[in-house]
Design an enzyme around this catalytic site. Structure first.
Site, mmCIF file in Angstrom:
data_model
loop_
_atom_site.group_PDB
_atom_site.id
_atom_site.type_symbol
_atom_site.label_atom_id
_atom_site.label_comp_id
_atom_site.label_asym_id
_atom_site.label_seq_id
_atom_site.Cartn_x
_atom_site.Cartn_y
_atom_site.Cartn_z
ATOM 1 N N LYS A 114 0.857 -1.193 0.000
ATOM 2 C CA LYS A 114 0.000 0.000 0.000
ATOM 3 C C LYS A 114 0.889 1.237 0.000
ATOM 4 O O LYS A 114 1.912 1.278 0.700
ATOM 5 C CB LYS A 114 -0.899 -0.023 1.245
ATOM 6 N N SER B 48 -9.739 1.838 2.997
ATOM 7 C CA SER B 48 -8.841 2.593 2.141
ATOM 8 C C SER B 48 -7.780 1.739 1.428
ATOM 9 O O SER B 48 -7.164 2.217 0.490
ATOM 10 C CB SER B 48 -8.110 3.646 2.982
ATOM 11 N N SER C 11 -10.004 -0.476 7.259
ATOM 12 C CA SER C 11 -9.412 -0.273 5.935
ATOM 13 C C SER C 11 -8.715 -1.487 5.317
ATOM 14 O O SER C 11 -8.347 -1.458 4.152
ATOM 15 C CB SER C 11 -8.425 0.893 5.979
#
Ligand SMILES: [Mg+2]
Ligand SMILES: [Zn+2]
Lengths: 517, 97, 477
Positions: free
Chosen positions: A94, A169, A193
């Site tokens: 990420k 997210s 997330s």
């Protein structure tokens, strides 16, 4: 090459270690897959630049070894250890994790072009175990969002249905794994997330106990809640990655690690395990399809010998309220450093200092980030602290207390991961509050700091969809007491085997080139 | 709930500049969220200890050992406006000396 | 109109002289090239986290114990949020409602608290020339950013500018002796701000205070406070009211100018620092800090007066200089019963200091030889004047033997029973009949001429008192 990409991380690593698969061939296959990203899952992939060590001082020298573990400097590569549990395995990261010399944006325009001078501890753990950085994945700006529509670099598409969101997210990480663009990915979870996008993309997402994995180099959203974790195709891979990632880090005062580490889960029966179902779920806003999968999963647990009991989490319903005070408050402070002085974007440089600050931040941050900075600044401001921040922290105490009480009676608490399946792009962007309610089931565990995993439990049609519309994955969340990751993974492993999601999804699964592929 | 003036005050504290339309939208959205959040303001939680941390650790400290700092060229490499080894920022007041 | 009494409290920032910064491993430095002691942490790059320096905690505990503070069983860090280029995270990690050191006292002044925090970067304001674009700019050097600080806050217990400066000196000496800081005001490792107000004498209420900054010496501290007290008395005398503000003292002009604040709204939005865990000093940490405390100036001074019989001036002089005090105590021990500590103090602070100052090559003798010398003078084996000659040789040649010097230089005191001194005295009287006559007729001062002659003849080896006695005896007085 498809059979190589079908291997789980654990299986591939075993074959590479045994010399049955070449690490170079395996890595190249994944690089090619990642490079073919048509989900906007990646913001940077390894083929855009080599793994070569970034230039440390402009004179071609590499970073000094420093004082070993305790310094933040070290390389991402170039030559990952050729032994280690992840030798030869490329992993998607990420874009919230710093990677020395590799662009790191946290999904924000304010960090466009930023190349960090150091690498996050979690990434260093992976590369030290032999893994390679496959790419940096798209995400909601500064991890603020539940749909990945808040990325400054465009939304990520859900591989099951490109007109839908992957969740957020960690949407890029979830979509990359579900879409066959990465064997596994690293994500972060502040209020859901990791778990929510895993649920919406039909994969496994694990949020460990707060403190299990170092946060050093993980760009902060809400420091008291942020926790890193793996997104994988199965529970075994989640355990493998957690085992590599966990540990006390001298660079993170709040890291603890997991006592005794993690071993590969082997449990197949749930006999002797007690599962608590919060009574409050009966009244929760939940899509009928999601409720049906949840109830079917409870039935499977009982078939596997697990005991199911009702528990009460009376304060969990206030989780969203407490979370949307605490997280923005911490974020308002964490994001104050993006001021155009030391790195990143600067705007309005010709004016005075305040003008430069305001121009830089107003142009650099997206709408959701601004909204949360405003909310958090307000909650901490003079005269409002006690009413908002202080009160939210007390709610947090109560929620943690509810879980403590529940774990007196049961081993694990289970809930749906998300109240709905993947929703359409743009469907909830106009109503921030509706978006926030996506985190209803995941936020309480974050506030309590306890570990929770989402595993794919079935498929359901979106609410209101026409008959025969394609069905989408539904996640099932299991939570355990702090530091009880091993127990959590064992139970998830047994349940995963019984549910047989991958087989049930069959050709619909995107990594099989199914839906929307 | 939260009015224009408050929005402008908070934006100033946060060093954000909002245009007219943004101020209106923000006031509406923040009021909506705070309306939801306000449910917890009514809870009787007198005497409950606030949780700012779930980690039960104390005295996590570092030995007083100096490490290798960044070469100044690396430190300044990402600076928007490096100048003679320093980070340059606009003056607090544009009219200063 | 009632007299206006001064009410002064101080806020002191002490920069700790640890090897590394408060929350990262960069070296603590002064005067180096800009931005050579920085890392992702002290530059506040995305993703970094602070880890506190154990030595800084230890230093704060020492300061707290030296100031008689209550040590908090569990203290936490807070974030103080404000935007400024010298504040890289846009928040300073500091302590707020639970500081590591609570109420205490030093001398006559109560300490409110002492807490740990981190220093800001150094900012230099430059004119338009230092910039491509038109306007002025700040150049920021992050070498100092993150240096550990202990901020000490006093109650408003001081009543004059001179007292404030004196007390600040005592505080500096106390902290210096702990070995935790360079306490150099010019280099900024000790920074003293003053909160100043006035009120009618006898009132217990506090007037509106102003905060004075930038007084980088004790002299300027005193002058700044004096100037501000004068200004406040004038304002009130003219029927006005003192405004609460922060003032910058310019030592060159003596002017006090209001500072524009960093954050006009002053809303620091303090909240507990989530990246750090609590500091809970263990019994072992406290014991270690306590054991490492030297005897501090106030305590040492009191002991010298009470136990060694030193007068206040001598005691203060020695207690303020731990190095000299240690030497003094070693000499007292070596002298034993041979001389009073008061006499030793006179030698150490008087004759020895003068002798050391007299020559660049002079070195302080070992305690033993000086003790021998003091003993010899006290027992009248050597006169005081002769003793000074011995001392001159001792400081030139540190480990010399006092007895040998006395022997070699013929400095043994003349007198006693051998009649040599009596003979010299008789000769001196014979050589100056005028003076002898004047002494006989009652002019006591005339004796000086004959004493001087004897001293010249004996090269200072005679004891002045003994010479006096002999002159009078021989003149039949
Ligand atoms: Mg301070
Ligand atoms: Zn540093």
């Amino acid at each position: 090459m498809a059979d190589l990409l079908d291997l789980s991380v654990a299986a591939a690593a075993a074959k590479i270690a045994a010399g049955e698969v070449s690490a170079a061939e395996y890595g190249a296959a994944w690089q090619a897959a990642a490079a073919a990203d048509d989900l906007n899952a990646y913001l940077w992939t390894a083929d855009e630049g080599s793994f070569a060590e970034p230039d440390w001082n402009g004179e071609g020298e590499s970073a000094p070894a420093g004082a070993g573990e305790a310094t933040p400097y070290g390389s991402n590569g170039p030559a990952p250890a050729d032994s280690g549990p992840l030798a030869g395995v490329p992993i998607a990261i990420k874009d919230i994790f710093t990677t020395q010399g590799i662009p790191t944006t946290a999904g924000s325009k304010i960090l466009e072009g930023y190349r960090p001078p150091y690498t996050a501890s979690a990434v260093r753990k992976l590369t030290a175990a032999g893994a390679q950085v496959l790419g940096k994945t798209n995400m909601d700006e500064f991890a603020m969002g539940s749909s990945n529509e808040n990325s400054a670099y465009g939304p990520v598409r859900n591989p099951w249905d490109r007109g839908r969101v992957p969740g957020g997210s960690s949407g890029g990480s979830a979509a990359a794994v579900a879409g066959g663009l990465a064997p596994a990915a690293l994500g972060t979870d502040t209020g859901g997330s990791i778990r929510q996008p895993a649920s919406l993309c039909g994969i496994v997402g694990l949020k460990p106990t707060y403190g299990a994995i170092s946060r050093f180099g993980m760009i902060a959203f809400a420091s008291s809640l942020d926790q890193c974790g793996p997104l994988t195709r199965d529970v075994t891979d989640a355990a493998l990655l957690l085992g590599v990632l966990e540990g006390k880090d001298p660079l993170d005062s709040t890291s603890v690690g997991l006592d005794g580490g993690i071993s590969m889960p082997t449990l197949e029966s749930l006999a002797g395990l007690r599962f608590g179902v919060p009574a409050e779920i009966a009244d929760a806003a939940l899509d009928p399809g999601v409720r049906a999968v949840f109830e079917a999963t409870i039935a499977r647990i009982e078939e596997l010998g697990g005991a199911v009991a009702e528990v009460h989490l009376p304060h969990a319903e206030h989780g969203i309220s407490a979370y949307y005070v605490i997280a923005p408050a911490e974020a308002s402070s964490n994001l104050a450093r993006y001021d155009g002085v030391r790195y990143g974007r600067r705007a309005g440089g010709d004016g005075d200092l305040v003008e430069m600050y305001e121009a830089t931040r107003s142009e650099g941050f997206g709408a959701e980030v601004k909204r949360r900075i405003m909310l958090g600044t307000y909650a901490l401001s003079s005269g409002y602290y006690d009413a908002y921040y202080g009160q939210a922290q007390k709610v947090r105490t109560r929620i943690a207390g509810d879980f403590d009480a529940a774990f007196e009676d049961v081993d694990l608490v289970v809930t749906p991961t998300s109240p709905s399946v993947a929703f359409g792009l743009g469907e909830k962007t106009a109503d921030p509050l509706a978006m926030y309610l996506n985190d209803f089931f995941t936020v309480p565990m974050s506030l309590a700091g306890i570990p929770a995993i989402s595993i794919p439990a079935g498929l359901a049609a979106p609410e209101g969809a026409a008959d025969g519309a394609p069905r989408l994955p539904v996640g099932f969340q299991i939570a355990a007491p702090a530091f009880a990751e091993q127990k959590l993974l064992e139970a998830a492993h047994a349940l995963e085997g019984a549910l047989g999601f991958a087989a049930a999804a069959g050709d619909a699964a995107p990594w099989k080139g199914g839906a929307g592929g | 709930m939260i009015d224009r003036e408050q929005v402008l005050h908070v934006a100033r504290l946060a060093r954000l500049r909002l245009d007219e339309a943004e101020v209106e939208t923000m006031a509406g959205e923040l009021s909506g969220i705070l309306g939801h959040v306000d449910r917890i303001r009514g809870l009787d939680l007198a005497g409950v200890e606030p949780t700012s941390h779930v980690v039960q650790l104390e005295n996590v400290l570092r030995d007083d050992v100096a490490w290798t700092s960044l070469p100044s060229a690396v430190a300044l490499a990402s600076a928007p406006e490096p100048f003679e080894g320093a980070f340059r920022a606009p003056s607090p007041q544009a009219d200063a000396d | 109109m009632a007299e206006l009494e001064a009410v002064i409290g101080l806020e002191i920032h002490v920069q700790l002289s640890t090897r590394s910064k408060m929350f990262c491993g960069c070296a603590v430095s002064f005067g180096d090239e800009p931005n050579v002691h920085t890392c992702p942490i002290c530059l506040a790059h995305p993703g970094v986290l602070p880890v506190p320096n154990e030595e800084a905690i230890r230093s704060a505990l020492k300061i707290g114990l030296a100031l008689d503070c209550e040590i908090a069983p569990r203290s936490i860090f807070h974030r103080k949020n404000y935007f400024y280029p010298d504040n890289p995270k846009a928040y300073q990690i500091s302590q707020y409602d639970v500081p590591i050191c609570g109420p205490g006292r030093l001398g006559e002044v109560r300490i409110t608290r002492a807490h740990l925090e981190e220093d800001a970067a150094k900012t230099i304001h430059v004119g338009a020339s230092g910039r491509i674009h038109g306007s002025a700019a700040s150049l920021v050097d992050f070498n100092r950013a993150g240096t550990p600080l202990v901020e000490i806050v006093t109650e408003p217990d001081l009543r004059s500018a001179a007292d404030a400066a004196d007390w600040a000196r005592l505080l500096r000496e106390t902290v210096r002796q702990l070995g935790v800081s360079d306490v150099n005001m010019e280099e900024g490792s000790l920074r003293v701000d003053a909160n100043v107000s006035v009120r009618p004498a006898g009132s217990t209420e506090l007037g509106t205070k102003t905060e004075l900054k930038n007084m980088n010496s004790f002299r300027f501290l005193q002058r700044g406070i004096e100037a501000e007290l004068g200004r406040q008395r004038e304002v009130i005398g003219a029927g006005g009211r003192v405004e609460q503000e922060t003032l910058h003292f310019d030592p060159a002009s003596g002017d006090l100018t209001p500072l524009r604040s960093k954050e006009e709204a002053h809303d620091y939005r303090y909240f507990p620092e989530p990246d750090l865990v609590a500091i809970a000093p263990t019994a072992a940490m406290l014991a270690e800090a306590r054991e490492s405390l030297p005897e501090l100036p106030a305590a040492r001074m009191a002991r010298y007066e009470a136990e060694l019989g030193l007068d206040e001036a001598q005691a203060r002089l020695l207690a303020g200089d731990p190095e000299q005090a240690g030497y003094f105590e070693a000499v007292v021990a070596a002298v034993g019963e041979a001389a009073e500590p008061r006499v030793v103090a006179n030698w150490v602070t008087g004759d020895l200091t003068a002798a050391l100052r007299a020559s660049e090559d002079a070195e302080r003798p070992e305690a033993g030889p000086l003790a021998d010398l003091i003993g010899a003078v006290a027992s009248k084996q050597v006169s005081h004047a002769g003793g000074k000659q011995v001392l001159a040789i001792l400081v030139a040649d540190g480990d010399a033997d006092v007895a040998e010097i006395v022997e070699r230089e013929g400095l043994a005191q003349i007198g006693g029973d051998d009649g040599e001194l009596a003979g010299i005295v008789a000769a001196a009287i014979a050589a100056d009949p005028d003076a002898a006559q004047q002494i006989r007729s009652g002019n006591g001062k005339a004796i000086g001429a004959i004493v001087g002659a004897v001293m010249r003849e004996t090269k200072g080896r005679a004891d002045g008192g003994e010479v006096n006695r002999l002159i009078r005896e021989q003149l039949g007085m």
